[in-house]
Each structure stands twice: as structure tokens, then as C-alpha cells.
Scaffold this motif. Structure first.
Motif, PDB file in Angstrom:
ATOM      1  N   ILE A  17      57.140  51.008 -70.811  1.00 26.52           N
ATOM      2  CA  ILE A  17      58.142  50.658 -69.805  1.00 26.52           C
ATOM      3  C   ILE A  17      58.343  51.776 -68.794  1.00 26.52           C
ATOM      4  O   ILE A  17      58.472  51.550 -67.593  1.00 26.52           O
ATOM      5  CB  ILE A  17      59.488  50.318 -70.479  1.00 26.52           C
ATOM      6  CG1 ILE A  17      59.310  49.180 -71.474  1.00 26.52           C
ATOM      7  CG2 ILE A  17      60.539  49.979 -69.434  1.00 26.52           C
ATOM      8  CD1 ILE A  17      58.747  47.897 -70.883  1.00 26.52           C
ATOM      9  N   THR A  18      58.368  52.996 -69.270  1.00 26.81           N
ATOM     10  CA  THR A  18      58.535  54.158 -68.413  1.00 26.81           C
ATOM     11  C   THR A  18      57.891  55.352 -69.099  1.00 26.81           C
ATOM     12  O   THR A  18      57.590  55.294 -70.299  1.00 26.81           O
ATOM     13  CB  THR A  18      60.027  54.417 -68.118  1.00 26.81           C
ATOM     14  OG1 THR A  18      60.158  55.520 -67.215  1.00 26.81           O
ATOM     15  CG2 THR A  18      60.798  54.728 -69.392  1.00 26.81           C
ATOM     16  N   CYS A  19      57.670  56.420 -68.357  1.00 24.56           N
ATOM     17  CA  CYS A  19      57.025  57.585 -68.954  1.00 24.56           C
ATOM     18  C   CYS A  19      57.457  58.849 -68.231  1.00 24.56           C
ATOM     19  O   CYS A  19      58.036  58.795 -67.135  1.00 24.56           O
ATOM     20  CB  CYS A  19      55.505  57.456 -68.943  1.00 24.56           C
ATOM     21  SG  CYS A  19      54.759  57.506 -67.283  1.00 24.56           S
ATOM     22  N   GLU A  33      54.314  66.425 -62.083  1.00 26.17           N
ATOM     23  CA  GLU A  33      53.991  65.075 -61.633  1.00 26.17           C
ATOM     24  C   GLU A  33      54.556  64.060 -62.622  1.00 26.17           C
ATOM     25  O   GLU A  33      54.468  64.232 -63.831  1.00 26.17           O
ATOM     26  CB  GLU A  33      52.476  64.901 -61.533  1.00 26.17           C
ATOM     27  CG  GLU A  33      51.859  65.533 -60.294  1.00 26.17           C
ATOM     28  CD  GLU A  33      52.270  64.824 -59.021  1.00 26.17           C
ATOM     29  OE1 GLU A  33      52.539  63.609 -59.083  1.00 26.17           O
ATOM     30  OE2 GLU A  33      52.337  65.486 -57.976  1.00 26.17           O
ATOM     31  N   THR A  34      55.137  62.984 -62.094  1.00 25.24           N
ATOM     32  CA  THR A  34      55.715  61.973 -62.971  1.00 25.24           C
ATOM     33  C   THR A  34      54.863  60.719 -63.061  1.00 25.24           C
ATOM     34  O   THR A  34      55.275  59.726 -63.653  1.00 25.24           O
ATOM     35  CB  THR A  34      57.127  61.594 -62.486  1.00 25.24           C
ATOM     36  OG1 THR A  34      57.065  61.187 -61.121  1.00 25.24           O
ATOM     37  CG2 THR A  34      58.063  62.778 -62.620  1.00 25.24           C
ATOM     38  N   THR A  35      53.668  60.735 -62.462  1.00 23.05           N
ATOM     39  CA  THR A  35      52.724  59.620 -62.591  1.00 23.05           C
ATOM     40  C   THR A  35      51.490  60.123 -63.314  1.00 23.05           C
ATOM     41  O   THR A  35      50.778  60.994 -62.802  1.00 23.05           O
ATOM     42  CB  THR A  35      52.327  59.063 -61.213  1.00 23.05           C
ATOM     43  OG1 THR A  35      53.496  58.623 -60.527  1.00 23.05           O
ATOM     44  CG2 THR A  35      51.354  57.902 -61.382  1.00 23.05           C
ATOM     45  N   PHE A  88      64.649  62.960 -73.937  1.00 21.56           N
ATOM     46  CA  PHE A  88      64.385  62.489 -72.583  1.00 21.56           C
ATOM     47  C   PHE A  88      63.740  63.620 -71.781  1.00 21.56           C
ATOM     48  O   PHE A  88      64.011  64.791 -72.016  1.00 21.56           O
ATOM     49  CB  PHE A  88      65.681  62.094 -71.873  1.00 21.56           C
ATOM     50  CG  PHE A  88      66.315  60.826 -72.358  1.00 21.56           C
ATOM     51  CD1 PHE A  88      65.780  60.102 -73.410  1.00 21.56           C
ATOM     52  CD2 PHE A  88      67.477  60.351 -71.760  1.00 21.56           C
ATOM     53  CE1 PHE A  88      66.373  58.924 -73.855  1.00 21.56           C
ATOM     54  CE2 PHE A  88      68.077  59.180 -72.189  1.00 21.56           C
ATOM     55  CZ  PHE A  88      67.532  58.469 -73.241  1.00 21.56           C
ATOM     56  N   TYR A  89      62.933  63.230 -70.788  1.00 19.84           N
ATOM     57  CA  TYR A  89      62.345  64.199 -69.876  1.00 19.84           C
ATOM     58  C   TYR A  89      62.476  63.671 -68.453  1.00 19.84           C
ATOM     59  O   TYR A  89      62.401  62.443 -68.236  1.00 19.84           O
ATOM     60  CB  TYR A  89      60.880  64.459 -70.208  1.00 19.84           C
ATOM     61  CG  TYR A  89      60.687  65.079 -71.574  1.00 19.84           C
ATOM     62  CD1 TYR A  89      60.909  66.440 -71.773  1.00 19.84           C
ATOM     63  CD2 TYR A  89      60.321  64.300 -72.669  1.00 19.84           C
ATOM     64  CE1 TYR A  89      60.759  67.011 -73.027  1.00 19.84           C
ATOM     65  CE2 TYR A  89      60.171  64.864 -73.931  1.00 19.84           C
ATOM     66  CZ  TYR A  89      60.391  66.216 -74.094  1.00 19.84           C
ATOM     67  OH  TYR A  89      60.259  66.777 -75.341  1.00 19.84           O
ATOM     68  N   PRO A  90      62.691  64.564 -67.464  1.00 21.94           N
ATOM     69  CA  PRO A  90      62.824  64.110 -66.079  1.00 21.94           C
ATOM     70  C   PRO A  90      61.630  63.266 -65.653  1.00 21.94           C
ATOM     71  O   PRO A  90      60.480  63.621 -65.908  1.00 21.94           O
ATOM     72  CB  PRO A  90      62.885  65.433 -65.285  1.00 21.94           C
ATOM     73  CG  PRO A  90      63.464  66.418 -66.250  1.00 21.94           C
ATOM     74  CD  PRO A  90      62.879  66.029 -67.593  1.00 21.94           C
ATOM     75  N   GLY A  91      61.935  62.156 -65.006  1.00 22.62           N
ATOM     76  CA  GLY A  91      60.898  61.226 -64.588  1.00 22.62           C
ATOM     77  C   GLY A  91      60.998  59.905 -65.329  1.00 22.62           C
ATOM     78  O   GLY A  91      60.542  58.880 -64.823  1.00 22.62           O
ATOM     79  N   MET A  92      61.603  59.918 -66.525  1.00 25.74           N
ATOM     80  CA  MET A  92      61.766  58.650 -67.241  1.00 25.74           C
ATOM     81  C   MET A  92      62.840  57.813 -66.544  1.00 25.74           C
ATOM     82  O   MET A  92      63.783  58.323 -65.959  1.00 25.74           O
ATOM     83  CB  MET A  92      62.113  58.881 -68.708  1.00 25.74           C
ATOM     84  CG  MET A  92      63.479  59.493 -68.984  1.00 25.74           C
ATOM     85  SD  MET A  92      64.817  58.284 -69.269  1.00 25.74           S
ATOM     86  CE  MET A  92      64.353  57.541 -70.810  1.00 25.74           C
ATOM     87  N   ASP A  93      62.668  56.489 -66.599  1.00 24.23           N
ATOM     88  CA  ASP A  93      63.559  55.549 -65.922  1.00 24.23           C
ATOM     89  C   ASP A  93      64.411  54.852 -66.968  1.00 24.23           C
ATOM     90  O   ASP A  93      63.987  53.870 -67.575  1.00 24.23           O
ATOM     91  CB  ASP A  93      62.720  54.545 -65.128  1.00 24.23           C
ATOM     92  CG  ASP A  93      63.561  53.616 -64.256  1.00 24.23           C
ATOM     93  OD1 ASP A  93      64.767  53.476 -64.522  1.00 24.23           O
ATOM     94  OD2 ASP A  93      62.997  53.024 -63.316  1.00 24.23           O
ATOM     95  N   LEU A  94      65.623  55.373 -67.183  1.00 29.91           N
ATOM     96  CA  LEU A  94      66.488  54.807 -68.221  1.00 29.91           C
ATOM     97  C   LEU A  94      66.910  53.383 -67.877  1.00 29.91           C
ATOM     98  O   LEU A  94      67.027  52.533 -68.764  1.00 29.91           O
ATOM     99  CB  LEU A  94      67.715  55.699 -68.429  1.00 29.91           C
ATOM    100  CG  LEU A  94      68.703  55.242 -69.506  1.00 29.91           C
ATOM    101  CD1 LEU A  94      68.012  55.101 -70.865  1.00 29.91           C
ATOM    102  CD2 LEU A  94      69.885  56.204 -69.594  1.00 29.91           C
TER     103      LEU A  94
END
Length: 285
Positions: A200-202, A218-220, A267-273
Motif C-alpha cells: 500500500i505504501t513504502c 528517495e521515497t520511490t 514508521f519512516y518518512p515517506g510512508m502514507d498513513l
């Protein structure tokens, strides 16, 4: 209140997140762009009993739906004391033991070659382990609750390291451990939050130290890693309806490092809660 009315209220209420500060891994909440349906709390300030009790009452009344993201300690407390919150606590570590996960995930696993042994037996098996896996070993708990952090150690230093960790980490003598050959890995890994077998998110994270260059933040993830994560995630439906999947780009390509319980993973920055809550909403009705 009639059961039908209670069910209708529960299903109409938006799914909220209860996030304990330790889950943020020393990152400020502002880095996450949390949706409005998020309650943050810090157990160190000792108001968690009031927070949990208030949310429990609201959940039991059907006014709110809440998914907890908390420490192992608080997860255990929720299971024991808060049956309403417990219904949406995604925490079944017995399903995520390394040996059983490895059997299902197969060739996608980083440590495909491994053996199991008790913590107490490791020093006396150092020579045999070195013959099987080489001079440097990787050792981690079989349990998803992890009584100690996995570590690499030279086989000849295993007895000394074992003695030190037995003192500092208080590892139980009968703790079942996974032993595998140590591997050279990049410091960046990727965490995927998976629901019903779908990522779902990463977000990326470092296991050595905070990121220092743009490439490390990078978040992708690379396309190859994304494709791998989708294929690996599809195998997890038989394990748990929601979990986290940690992936690394090894010398042999993308590999699964481990699976962890959704409700007790960082949690890590970049994840979409918000995206995660939307995906979870159909599970917790």
C-alpha cells in the motif's frame, strides 16, 4: 444500543490511527503528514492509560474505529486490558516466526540458507557453523518479537559476543535463533506496508545511521524492487491480512529481509498513513 445500530455507527466512523511516539523512530511527527484521524501519545509522559481508556470507551460504543501502532509493551497491554482496541491490533508474532515465514516466502528470502539453534548452544557450535556458513555468521531471533537485534559476528568471536549479549540483553537460554552466512548489504532497506497481499505504501530506512545524501532519502524505490515487493507481498495473504515487508537490494537482487507485525513496526518518512488507513478500513468493520 441495538447491535444493528452499533454496527452501522462503527462502519460509518472513519478509521483512525493511534500512534505511539516510539513508532516514529526519533523522527518528528511533522515529517509524516499524518491525516487528521491520528492520535499521538507518548508513554514516557504516563498518560497512556487515560488515552487508551478513552479510546476503548469510544470503540466499544461504536463511535470510533482505531488501529493502534504501538510498542510491544503497549501492544501486550492492549491485548490484556482493552478488548475493543485489541480487535484492530494487528499483532500476531506467532505467525511471523522466521522459520515459518521462510518456508512460505521461499526463494524471495535473503537468508534462505540457515539453521535453527538455541541461544545457549551457540558457543559450542561455532566451529560447525563456520564450516557450514563461512567465517562470519549472521544471528537473529527466530521470534518476530526479537529479544535481541540481529548481528554479524566472526565465528571465532562468537563465544565472547555471546557472553556479552547474555549480560546486556538478557537473552533467554532457550531463545531459538536463526544462523545464516553474513552478507554484505547496502545500508538502505525498504519497508512496505502490505494489506491483503498488496503493498500500500513504502519508505526507505537505514540500518546504520541517518541518511546523509539525497539519494538515501528517495521515497520511490527502484522499479525492480517495486516489482519484487508486489510479487513477494502476494505470498503473504496466507500469513496475515496486514503486515510489514522489509526488502533490500542484495548482490543477488531484491530479497525479503523479514516480515513484522503491522501494529508494532516503526514508521519512516515517506510512508502514507492515510493510504494505509484507507486500505485497512475494509478489514476492520
Amino acid at each position: 444500543m441495538p447491535n444493528a445500530t452499533l454496527a452501522a455507527m462503527s462502519q460509518s466512523a472513519p478509521l483512525e490511527a493511534l500512534v505511539q511516539s516510539c513508532v516514529l523512530k526519533n523522527t518528528r511527527p511533522e515529517a509524516f503528514s499524518f491525516p487528521a484521524e491520528t492520535t499521538l501519545f507518548d508513554a514516557d509522559d504516563a498518560p497512556e492509560n487515560d488515552t487508551l481508556a478513552e479510546l476503548e470507551a469510544a470503540v466499544q460504543s461504536g463511535a470510533r474505529r482505531v488501529v493502534p501502532f504501538v510498542s510491544l509493551e503497549i501492544a501486550g497491554r492492549i491485548q490484556r486490558q482493552y478488548p475493543g482496541l485489541s480487535r484492530s491490533l494487528v499483532f500476531s508474532p506467532e505467525r511471523l516466526q522466521f522459520h515459518s515465514v521462510s518456508a512460505i516466502m521461499g526463494e524471495t528470502m535473503l537468508n534462505q540458507r540457515h539453521v535453527l539453534a538455541s541461544w545457549a548452544s551457540l558457543p559450542d557450535r561455532a566451529a560447525d557453523l563456520a564450516r557450514a556458513f563461512g567465517p562470519t555468521l549472521f544471528i537473529r531471533p527466530n521470534s518476530a518479537t526479537k529479544s535481541f537485534t540481529g548481528f554479524a559476528v566472526a565465528a571465532e568471536q562468537l563465544r565472547a559476543e555471546h557472553g556479552a549479549l547474555s549480560q546486556t540483553e538478557h537473552v533467554p537460554a532457550d531463545e531459538l535463533c536463526v544462523i545464516a552466512p553474513a552478507q554484505s548489504l547496502p545500508p538502505i532497506e525498504w519497508r512496505f506496508w502490505v494489506v491483503d497481499g498488496r503493498p500500500i505504501t513504502c519508505a526507505p530506512y537505514r540500518w546504520d545511521e541517518p541518511a546523509t545524501t539525497p539519494a538515501e532519502t528517495e521515497t520511490t524505490p527502484p522499479e525492480e524492487l517495486q516489482n519484487f515487493a508486489r510479487a513477494a507481498a502476494s505470498r503473504t495473504e496466507v500469513i496475515e491480512s496486514a503486515l510489514v515487508l522489509d526488502v533490500v537490494m542484495s548482490e543477488s537482487g531484491p530479497r525479503v529481509v523479514e516480515l513484522n507485525p503491522l501494529s508494532t513496526s516503526g514508521f519512516y518518512p515517506g510512508m502514507d498513513l492515510k493510504a494505509l488507513l484507507t486500505a485497512l478500513a475494509d478489514i476492520f468493520v
